[in-house]
Design an enzyme around this catalytic site. Structure first.
Site, PDB file in Angstrom:
ATOM      1  CG  HIS A 531      -1.640   1.309   1.649  1.00  0.00           C
ATOM      2  ND1 HIS A 531      -3.636   1.476   1.132  1.00  0.00           N
ATOM      3  CD2 HIS A 531      -1.745   2.493   1.666  1.00  0.00           C
ATOM      4  CE1 HIS A 531      -3.578   1.864   1.025  1.00  0.00           C
ATOM      5  NE2 HIS A 531      -2.547   2.954   1.638  1.00  0.00           N
ATOM      6  CD  GLU A 532       1.391   3.487   3.582  1.00  0.00           C
ATOM      7  OE1 GLU A 532       2.249   4.884   2.970  1.00  0.00           O
ATOM      8  OE2 GLU A 532       0.642   3.960   4.484  1.00  0.00           O
TER       9      GLU A 532
END
Length: 752
Positions: A531-532
Site C-alpha cells: 500500500h505505502e
C-alpha cells in the site's frame, strides 16, 4: 494560499552481511546443500533486506561528509537556518515577479516555483522534526517549519499576490496557456480563497480566527480520543478484573480488548472505553460548529462542500448517493455475515445473547482460524522482508520496466542510525551492484553505528533515474507507530527540460531482524508495505509539469487509488507465488497454504464494508448543512446513523464517535476510502484481473493515470481511462463485483 500541500512518504530498511554473519556462515558450511542454496540464490535486493544490519565503524566524517538527504547545508543542524533564509529570500523575489507587470513567464509557473521553494524546506523540515532522534536537529527543523508556515500565512493575506492570480484565472494570462496550466492555476486560487482573502476585512479576520480555533480544538480532541478510562474496581465483576490494568482501587481500560475470549470482558471494555465524555462532546461540537461557520463565510453550503471541491467525487451529493447505494447493496450480504457470527457465538457460549458490536472483531478472527486452520507461525517464514521487496521489484519490472536497486548512503545522508540506504529506480536491463563499503581516513575519530534502513533508486529502461525512496522499515523506540509515506521533494519539469527527481520516505514499523532470522512479516504487514509503496510509486512514476500536483499531491479520494490497487496485486495468488518463499530454503509457499491465506483476507468482507459505509455516512452527516440543530448532540446523530446504516444497533450510553480521531484529519473525507477502493477495484477488474503482469496494461495505467498526478481533474481522467463515466452507480457496481469475487473465493476454499 495553500502553497504547502499535504504529502506522504515512504521509508524502508535494508541490511548488509556483517563480519559476524560471515563467521556464522563459515561455521555452518557443510551442514546441508539447502543452506548453501539459500545463501546463494537470493537476489542482491532480497539479501540486503534480509541481512542483519551491520555494526559499522562509521565516522564523524570531517572530510567528504554530505548532509541529510545529500544536502551539504544539513551536515549540521544549523543548516536549517540557512535553508530557511534562502527560501525566504527566494520567495520574496518570486512574489515580486508575480506582481510585476513585466512578468516574463506564465503566472502558474511562477506560483509553482514559489510553492516548490517553500515545500522543499517545509516538507523536509517537518519530516526531520518528527523523525530525527537528536534534539539539535529536531529543534532546528521545527524552527524552520514554523518560519515557513508563518511566511505562508503572510502570503495568504497578500492581496496583490491574490489579485494577480485571480486576474489570470478569470481573464487569461498574457502568455499562451494549456488545460493543465489553467487547472493548476485554479487549484492555487481555490487554496488561496480557503483562507478568506477574497472577503472583506471583518470576514477575513473571522476566517483566520476560526482556522486557529479549529486547529486547537482538533489537537485537544485527538489527545482526548486516546486517553484511557478508569473506573472503581468494585464496578466490575471480580472474575474479569485481572484482564485489565489495575491502578490502586481503579480499573484502567486502555482500549476495546477485541481479542478477549470472555464476552463479558469485551462488553465491559466497549461500554467503559466508549462511555460518553462531556469534554470530548464539547470539543467535537465546537470543532464541527466552527468548520461549518468557516465554510459558509467562504461561500460554501457546508464544510463537506468545501472539503470535496476538486476531488474525484466533486460534490457531497455524489458522495451521499454513492454511500446510500453501497448501503443498500451490502445490507443483505452483511446480514449473512452477522448471522454466521451469531451462530458461532451460540456454539461457543452456552448462554449467549444476540450478536453485539463488541463481538464482530473477535468472531471475524475466530472465523479465519476455524475456516482455514492456519496461524501466523505457518505463514511468517514465507514473508521475509527481502522476499517481499524482491517480489515488488519483479512486479514493477513486469508492469513498468522499472526496478528497485539498493544504493549505499553517503556519510551524513541519513537522519538516524537505523536507516541504511535508499532505493533507486534503475533501467531493468542495467545491472547495478551495491557500492563498496564506505572508506574512512585512518586518523578520523569514529563512532559505532548500526545501519538498518536502505535507500532505493528507481529507474526506467528508457527514461533512466526516476527518483529515490528512503526506506525506514523497522520499529524502534521513539518512532511514530503509523505506517506512512512522506514526500521530501516533489517532481516537476525544470526550465531546461530536465526533471526534478522526486524523493520520498517510506515509514513502516516492521519487526527488526536478528542475526539468524530476517524480518518476517504478517500478511497484514505485506499489504501495508504494498500500500505505502503504491503511494511512493505514484510519486516516482508521475511526470508532471508542476510539483504542486505531483504524485500524491492530489485529492484524498484519488491519492488512495494507486495504493489500494497495489493491495490487489499483493494478495493475488499469481503474484504471491513470485515472492512468498521460505527464508531458509527458498521453497515457494505451498499451494494449499496460499489458497487459505488469500481466502482468509475475504472473510466477512461485506460486514466490513458496511462498517466503513456507516463511518463515512456519519462523517458526512456531521459536516453537512443538516447537522446544525443546536438541540441535537453528536451522540444523537451517531445513534440515528448507526441504526440506519449499520446492521447492529446502537449500544445505549456509548459514544464511539468521541474516540474517532479521523474526524479531525479526514473531516468530510472519510468516504475517500470507499471511493478509492471502488475505483481501484474497477481498474483491477478491467485491466489486471486476467494478467497482473501485463506490461501493456501497466504502461497504459502509468501513461493515462499515474503520470498526471493531480494535474488533471481526477473524475474526468479516471472516466477517460476506464472508458465510462464515474458515477455512484458505476462505482457501486465495481464494489459489488469485488465482494462477489471474495465470497466465491471463501466458499471455494472452504469446500475443499
Amino acid at each position: 494560499m495553500q502553497i504547502l500541500r499535504r504529502t506522504e512518504a515512504v521509508l524502508s530498511r535494508l541490511g548488509r552481511s556483517s563480519p559476524r554473519w560471515t563467521h556464522k556462515r563459515r561455521e555452518n558450511q557443510g551442514r546441508t546443500d539447502i543452506t548453501r542454496r539459500f545463501v546463494n540464490t537470493w537476489s542482491p535486493l532480497a539479501s540486503a533486506f534480509n541481512a542483519k544490519p551491520n555494526k559499522l565503524l562509521s565516522l564523524h566524517f570531517t572530510k567528504g561528509a554530505t548532509g541529510l538527504f545529500g544536502l551539504p547545508e544539513l551536515n549540521e543542524p544549523e543548516g536549517f537556518y540557512l535553508l530557511k533564509e534562502n527560501a525566504v529570500r527566494e520567495a520574496e523575489s518570486l512574489v515580486a515577479e508575480c506582481c510585476s507587470p513585466e512578468r516574463s513567464r506564465k503566472m502558474v509557473e511562477v506560483f509553482d516555483h514559489l510553492s516548490d521553494t517553500l515545500c522543499r524546506v517545509a516538507d523536509l523540515a517537518e519530516f526531520i522534526r518528527m523523525a530525527h532522534p537528536q534534539a539539535r536537529y529536531s529543534h532546528a527543523a521545527e524552527d524552520a517549519s514554523i518560519a515557513i508556515g508563518g511566511l505562508v500565512e503572510q502570503l495568504n493575506t497578500h492581496r496583490q499576490l491574490y489579485d494577480s492570480l485571480r486576474e489570470v484565472v478569470k481573464n487569461g494570462d498574457i502568455f499562451p496557456t494549456t488545460d493543465v496550466d489553467r487547472h493548476v492555476a485554479k487549484l492555487f486560487l481555490f487554496d488561496f480563497e480557503q483562507s478568506g482573502i477574497h472577503l472583506d476585512e471583518a470576514k477575513r479576520c473571522r476566517v483566520v480566527s476560526l482556522n486557529e480555533a479549529i486547529l486547537t480544538l482538533g489537537q485537544h480532541f485527538m489527545n482526548g480520543s486516546l486517553q484511557s478510562r478508569a473506573i472503581p474496581k468494585k464496578k466490575l465483576p471480580e472474575s474479569i478484573r485481572q484482564h485489565f490494568a489495575i491502578d490502586g482501587d481503579n480499573i484502567v481500560v486502555t482500549g476495546l480488548y477485541a481479542d478477549a475470549h470472555m464476552e463479558i470482558t469485551r462488553e465491559a471494555a466497549y461500554k467503559i472505553f466508549l462511555h460518553p465524555d462531556q469534554h470530548q462532546e464539547y470539543l467535537l461540537t465546537e470543532l464541527l460548529t466552527r468548520r461549518h461557520e468557516m465554510a459558509t463565510i467562504c461561500g460554501f453550503k457546508s464544510y463537506a462542500h468545501r472539503a470535496v471541491n476538486s476531488s474525484l467525487a466533486e460534490s457531497p451529493d455524489l458522495v451521499l448517493n454513492f454511500l446510500k447505494l453501497v448501503s443498500k447493496e451490502v445490507r443483505p450480504l452483511a446480514k449473512e455475515d452477522f448471522r454466521e457470527m451469531e451462530k458461532m457465538k451460540k456454539e461457543q457460549y452456552r448462554y449467549s445473547r444476540d450478536l453485539a458490536p463488541w463481538d464482530v472483531p473477535y468472531f471475524t478472527g475466530q472465523a479465519r482460524q476455524s475456516k482455514f486452520s492456519m496461524s501466523g507461525g505457518d505463514l511468517a517464514p514465507y514473508f521475509s522482508l527481502g522476499a517481499v521487496m524482491d517480489g515488488l521489484s519483479s512486479l514493477l519490472r513486469n508492469l513498468y520496466n522499472v526496478s528497485l536497486k539498493v544504493q549505499e548512503p553517503l556519510p551524513g545522508e541519513l537522519w538516524t542510525n537505523d536507516v541504511y540506504n535508499k532505493l533507486c529506480n534503475r533501467p531493468f536491463p542495467q545491472i547495478i551492484s551495491l557500492k563498496p563499503p564506505l572508506q574512512c581516513e585512518i586518523n578520523t575519530p569514529f563512532l559505532t553505528q548500526t545501519l538498518t534502513a536502505l535507500t532505493s533508486s528507481v529507474m526506467h529502461e528508457m527514461e533512466g533515474l526516476l527518483g529515490y525512496i528512503y526506506c525506514d522499515f523497522y520499529e524502534r523506540i521513539g518512532k511514530a507507530h503509523q505506517d506512512c509515506h512522506f514526500t521530501i521533494r516533489g517532481g516537476k519539469l525544470l526550465p531546461d527540460g530536465s526533471y526534478q527527481d522526486p524523493i520520498v520516505v517510506l515509514h513502516l514499523n516492521l519487526p527488526a531482524p536478528t542475526w539468524s532470522t530476517p524480518s518476517l512479516l504478517t500478511p497484514g504487514m505485506v499489504e501495508n508495505l504494498f500500500h505505502e509503496m503504491g503511494h511512493a510509486l505514484h510519486s516516482m512514476l508521475a511526470r508532471t509539469q508542476y510539483q504542486h500536483v505531483t504524485g500524491t499531491r492530489c485529492s484524498t479520494d484519488f491519492a488512495e487509488v494507486p495504493s489500494i490497487l497495489m493491495e490487489f496485486f499483493a494478495m493475488d495468488p499469481r503474484v504471491l507465488r513470485t515472492y512468498a518463499r521460505h527464508y531458509k530454503t527458498g521453497e515457494p509457499i505451498p499451494d494449499k497454504l496460499l489458497e487459505k491465506l488469500v481466502a482468509s483476507k475475504s472473510v466477512f468482507a461485506a460486514s466490513e464494508m458496511q462498517l466503513q459505509t456507516f463511518y463515512s455516512m456519519l462523517d458526512q452527516r456531521y459536516h453537512s448543512e443538516e447537522r446544525w440543530d443546536s438541540t441535537t448532540t453528536t451522540t444523537q446523530i451517531l445513534e440515528k446513523v448507526q441504526n440506519e446504516y449499520y446492521g447492529l444497533p446502537y449500544v445505549p450510553n456509548t459514544a464511539w464517535q468521541l474516540r474517532f480521531g479521523h474526524l479531525v484529519g479526514y473531516g468530510a473525507k472519510y468516504y475517500a476510502y470507499l471511493v478509492s477502493r471502488a475505483v481501484a477495484s474497477w481498474i483491477w477488474q478491467k485491466y489486471f484481473v486476467d494478467n497482473p503482469f501485463s506490461r501493456e496494461m501497466g504502461e497504459k495505467y502509468r501513461r493515462e493515470v499515474l503520470a498526471h498526478g493531480g494535474g488533471k481533474p481526477p473524475r474526468a481522467m479516471v472516466g477517460e481511462f476506464l472508458g465510462r463515466e464515474v458515477t455512484a452507480e458505476s462505482m457501486v457496481e465495481a464494489l459489488r463485483t469485488d465482494l462477489e469475487s471474495k465470497k466465491e473465493r471463501v466458499e471455494t476454499t472452504t469446500a475443499k
